[in-house]
Design a protein around this motif. Sequence first.
Motif, PDB file in Angstrom:
ATOM      1  N   PRO A 226       0.789  -1.231   0.000  1.00  0.00           N
ATOM      2  CA  PRO A 226       0.000   0.000   0.000  1.00  0.00           C
ATOM      3  C   PRO A 226       0.820   1.280   0.000  1.00  0.00           C
ATOM      4  N   VAL A 227       2.093   1.217   0.444  1.00  0.00           N
ATOM      5  CA  VAL A 227       2.908   2.424   0.502  1.00  0.00           C
ATOM      6  C   VAL A 227       3.316   2.914  -0.880  1.00  0.00           C
ATOM      7  N   VAL A 228       3.355   2.030  -1.870  1.00  0.00           N
ATOM      8  CA  VAL A 228       3.938   2.363  -3.174  1.00  0.00           C
ATOM      9  C   VAL A 228       3.223   3.496  -3.911  1.00  0.00           C
ATOM     10  N   PRO A 229       1.899   3.552  -3.952  1.00  0.00           N
ATOM     11  CA  PRO A 229       1.241   4.624  -4.717  1.00  0.00           C
ATOM     12  C   PRO A 229       1.607   6.037  -4.278  1.00  0.00           C
ATOM     13  N   ARG A 230       2.030   6.218  -3.029  1.00  0.00           N
ATOM     14  CA  ARG A 230       2.370   7.567  -2.561  1.00  0.00           C
ATOM     15  C   ARG A 230       3.821   7.942  -2.856  1.00  0.00           C
ATOM     16  N   LEU A 231       4.626   6.960  -3.317  1.00  0.00           N
ATOM     17  CA  LEU A 231       6.047   7.211  -3.550  1.00  0.00           C
ATOM     18  C   LEU A 231       6.274   7.909  -4.882  1.00  0.00           C
ATOM     19  N   THR A 232       7.374   8.678  -4.939  1.00  0.00           N
ATOM     20  CA  THR A 232       7.845   9.223  -6.213  1.00  0.00           C
ATOM     21  C   THR A 232       9.106   8.516  -6.684  1.00  0.00           C
ATOM     22  N   SER A 233       9.784   7.804  -5.782  1.00  0.00           N
ATOM     23  CA  SER A 233      10.957   7.022  -6.168  1.00  0.00           C
ATOM     24  C   SER A 233      11.072   5.811  -5.267  1.00  0.00           C
ATOM     25  N   LEU A 234      11.618   4.746  -5.854  1.00  0.00           N
ATOM     26  CA  LEU A 234      11.717   3.461  -5.167  1.00  0.00           C
ATOM     27  C   LEU A 234      13.043   2.820  -5.525  1.00  0.00           C
ATOM     28  N   SER A 235      13.735   2.287  -4.521  1.00  0.00           N
ATOM     29  CA  SER A 235      14.996   1.602  -4.761  1.00  0.00           C
ATOM     30  C   SER A 235      14.952   0.192  -4.194  1.00  0.00           C
ATOM     31  N   LEU A 236      15.223  -0.777  -5.063  1.00  0.00           N
ATOM     32  CA  LEU A 236      15.410  -2.173  -4.689  1.00  0.00           C
ATOM     33  C   LEU A 236      16.799  -2.610  -5.135  1.00  0.00           C
ATOM     34  N   SER A 237      17.730  -1.689  -5.030  1.00  0.00           N
ATOM     35  CA  SER A 237      19.076  -1.873  -5.564  1.00  0.00           C
ATOM     36  C   SER A 237      19.972  -2.631  -4.589  1.00  0.00           C
ATOM     37  N   MET A 238      21.194  -2.965  -5.068  1.00  0.00           N
ATOM     38  CA  MET A 238      22.292  -3.472  -4.259  1.00  0.00           C
ATOM     39  C   MET A 238      22.098  -4.894  -3.758  1.00  0.00           C
ATOM     40  N   GLY A 239      21.012  -5.546  -4.147  1.00  0.00           N
ATOM     41  CA  GLY A 239      20.733  -6.865  -3.614  1.00  0.00           C
ATOM     42  C   GLY A 239      20.840  -7.956  -4.650  1.00  0.00           C
ATOM     43  N   THR A 240      20.074  -9.014  -4.452  1.00  0.00           N
ATOM     44  CA  THR A 240      20.165 -10.210  -5.283  1.00  0.00           C
ATOM     45  C   THR A 240      18.965 -10.334  -6.210  1.00  0.00           C
ATOM     46  N   LEU A 241      18.415  -9.216  -6.638  1.00  0.00           N
ATOM     47  CA  LEU A 241      17.223  -9.226  -7.481  1.00  0.00           C
ATOM     48  C   LEU A 241      17.467 -10.031  -8.756  1.00  0.00           C
ATOM     49  N   SER A 242      16.555 -10.979  -9.032  1.00  0.00           N
ATOM     50  CA  SER A 242      16.631 -11.800 -10.230  1.00  0.00           C
ATOM     51  C   SER A 242      15.348 -11.632 -11.040  1.00  0.00           C
ATOM     52  N   ASP A 243      15.222 -12.398 -12.101  1.00  0.00           N
ATOM     53  CA  ASP A 243      14.026 -12.321 -12.943  1.00  0.00           C
ATOM     54  C   ASP A 243      12.763 -12.634 -12.153  1.00  0.00           C
TER      55      ASP A 243
END
Length: 319
Positions: A226-243
């Motif tokens: 629910p927090v996402v719609p109010r954001l203007t920027s989002l970072s999921l960087s520096m981790g092990t994000l895959s497909d």
Amino acid sequence: MSYVQHQQNFYGLPVVTVPQYTPATLLPEAGSVAWRLATGPYPTDEDYHDYWKRFTSTVELEKVRALVFGFGAHYMPHQELIDLSSRLTGLEALFLNDLEDDEEMISSIEEGDLAPLLEAFPNLRELVVRGGGGLEFPVSGHAGLRSLRIESGGLPPATAADIAAADLPSLERLELWLGDDWYGGGTTVEQLAPLLAGEGKPALRHLGVQNSPIQDELAAAVASAPVVPRLTSLSLSMGTLSDEGAEALLHGQPLVHLDELDLSHHYLSHAMMLRIWTALEPAGVRVNLLGRREPDQEEDDEEWDDEDGRNGRYVAVSE
């Protein structure tokens, strides 16, 4: 690329290290810079106290707006700062443990309880902490804080949970480097539930949940948070994000309202990178896909690596 570097600018001000011998008449105006205090390698207790006394006696503390500390784990300035709170009336920004790897590895930096410090400075607007060892945040609330960043190779899960649950009504930017289980990390999606639900931080506009070995799980949670719609920027960087995590983002709630999505340091395939770019860039979202990495196949073949589910993928900052 090193994510752990000395600050050149902080709180919109150039960082100037407090000299040991320069006459006070040659120092810049107290409110025009962010003052960095650092004694160099291997200071004695006497060196530390003499240096601190020089700063407090030559700089107009009432005009100081930002402080950067590079003393290291043995000289945490919490109590000294609290003792000076009646003079540091203009302090708005604080950076603790501005140390590079050759001075002290991030996993070795000890911090402590931040609650007394935040209580002593109700007008503090920005707080950055490097290092997670012993870090505690038993803070129910702070009305003034607008930006909080914790740079850690292993943020204690209880501390992350406390930050997620804290009432920070003015907070606009929050960045958490969750770090590796091996170095004290291990934060779960469940511990971040209040944050992802948008509780206690109504002004939040930038969220960084980064540097995590469970970046795919976090991405899946963010996809419906629910927090996402109010954001203007989002970072999921520096981790092990895959497909897998990227797929969850693409099938989750729309992200086209964002100004920026930072996925840098990732393990995405080229095909998935193209899909993300095609879905978001035409809508005006700046997508950071720099730092593509390949799983470490040699490590992936090791039995211990397979057992913990890392699959040869590692966070950007750990030790």
